[in-house]
Design an enzyme around this catalytic site. Structure first.
Site, mmCIF file in Angstrom:
data_model
loop_
_atom_site.group_PDB
_atom_site.id
_atom_site.type_symbol
_atom_site.label_atom_id
_atom_site.label_comp_id
_atom_site.label_asym_id
_atom_site.label_seq_id
_atom_site.Cartn_x
_atom_site.Cartn_y
_atom_site.Cartn_z
ATOM 1 N N LYS A 165 3.615 -17.095 -3.345
ATOM 2 C CA LYS A 165 5.074 -16.944 -3.261
ATOM 3 C C LYS A 165 5.771 -18.232 -3.725
ATOM 4 C CE LYS A 165 4.530 -13.674 0.594
ATOM 5 N NZ LYS A 165 4.911 -13.355 2.005
ATOM 6 N N TYR A 179 7.941 -4.543 -1.764
ATOM 7 C CA TYR A 179 8.094 -4.540 -0.309
ATOM 8 C C TYR A 179 8.751 -3.259 0.206
ATOM 9 C CZ TYR A 179 6.487 -9.367 0.248
ATOM 10 O OH TYR A 179 5.723 -10.515 0.303
ATOM 11 N N ASN A 201 5.372 -18.022 4.275
ATOM 12 C CA ASN A 201 3.926 -17.926 4.540
ATOM 13 C C ASN A 201 3.066 -17.932 3.276
ATOM 14 O OD1 ASN A 201 4.285 -15.323 3.692
ATOM 15 N ND2 ASN A 201 3.660 -14.352 5.607
HETATM 16 P P1 DAT Z 1 1.606 -9.636 5.394
HETATM 17 O O1 DAT Z 1 2.264 -10.445 4.297
HETATM 18 O O2 DAT Z 1 0.698 -10.480 6.244
HETATM 19 O O3 DAT Z 1 0.944 -8.375 4.865
HETATM 20 P P2 DAT Z 1 3.721 -7.899 6.378
HETATM 21 O O4 DAT Z 1 3.308 -6.921 5.336
HETATM 22 O O5 DAT Z 1 3.840 -7.412 7.788
HETATM 23 O O6 DAT Z 1 2.766 -9.181 6.388
HETATM 24 O O7 DAT Z 1 5.133 -8.510 5.999
HETATM 25 C C1 DAT Z 1 5.432 -8.837 4.651
HETATM 26 C C2 DAT Z 1 6.124 -10.176 4.625
HETATM 27 O O8 DAT Z 1 7.380 -10.080 5.283
HETATM 28 C C3 DAT Z 1 5.378 -11.278 5.365
HETATM 29 O O9 DAT Z 1 4.415 -11.906 4.554
HETATM 30 C C4 DAT Z 1 6.482 -12.213 5.745
HETATM 31 C C5 DAT Z 1 7.651 -11.292 5.974
HETATM 32 N N1 DAT Z 1 7.793 -10.970 7.399
HETATM 33 C C6 DAT Z 1 7.028 -10.137 8.129
HETATM 34 N N2 DAT Z 1 7.429 -10.083 9.405
HETATM 35 C C7 DAT Z 1 8.494 -10.917 9.482
HETATM 36 C C8 DAT Z 1 9.371 -11.315 10.517
HETATM 37 N N3 DAT Z 1 9.236 -10.841 11.766
HETATM 38 N N4 DAT Z 1 10.346 -12.204 10.225
HETATM 39 C C9 DAT Z 1 10.495 -12.700 8.978
HETATM 40 N N5 DAT Z 1 9.717 -12.357 7.936
HETATM 41 C C10 DAT Z 1 8.721 -11.478 8.195
#
Ligand code: DAT
Ligand code: MG
Length: 149
Positions: A9, A49, A112
């Site tokens: 990212k 997303y 992240n």
């Molecule tokens: P991952 O990237 O581990 O697959 P995810 O698919 O649940 O996680 O979420 C996609 C992205 O969205 C994640 O990398 C960071 C962001 N994100 C997820 N939960 C969040 C939250 N509670 N607050 C802010 N950003 C969040």
């Protein structure tokens, strides 16, 4: 052969972590079959997303992912989808295990560093979304006999 989609990212690119992150996948023994630096459009970000469209963090996530260059990759290998998720670590870098990419390099869930497909079907969808067939190179690493019996 199994493939997964990985994206460093904008925070990972800005923090000059691209090389170290690629090294982790290379030294693990996976094969790089696609690689490009791209400025992500809102359309691509929203499609990528799409499952999070209704979540409160969606708008911020799209703003973030379109805020600077992203290093997009496709990696190949047995079990690469699940293994890449382990190398990446938990979504929240603050609780991600040390030794994982997020655990070693990050502190905030909104920064992240890296995306990895969460399942084989998701990987297929994401690879098709981010890469053309011509951009993916099938090749046989010459070290293969030293990685597989
Ligand atoms: P991952 O990237 O581990 O697959 P995810 O698919 O649940 O996680 O979420 C996609 C992205 O969205 C994640 O990398 C960071 C962001 N994100 C997820 N939960 C969040 C939250 N509670 N607050 C802010 N950003 C969040
Ligand atoms: Mg996810």
């Amino acid at each position: 052969m199994e493939r997964t989609f990985i994206a460093i990212k904008p925070d990972g690119v800005q923090r000059a972590l691209v090389g170290q992150i690629i090294s982790r996948f290379e030294t693990k023994g996976f094969t790089l079959v696609g690689l490009k630096l791209i400025k992500v459009s809102r359309e691509l970000a929203e499609q990528h997303y799409d499952v999070h469209r209704e979540r409160p963090f969606f708008a911020g996530l799209v703003d973030f992912i379109t805020s600077g260059p992203v290093a997009a990759m496709v990696w190949e290998g047995d079990g690469v989808v699940a293994s890449a998720r382990k190398l990446i670590g938990a979504t929240n870098p603050l609780t991600a295990e040390p030794g994982t990419i997020r655990g070693d390099f990050g502190v905030n869930i909104g920064r992240n560093l890296i995306h990895g497909s969460d399942a084989i079907e998701t990987a297929q969808r994401e690879i098709a979304l981010w890469f053309t067939n011509e951009e993916l190179i099938s090749w046989e690493p010459r070290i293969k006999p030293w990685l597989h019996e």
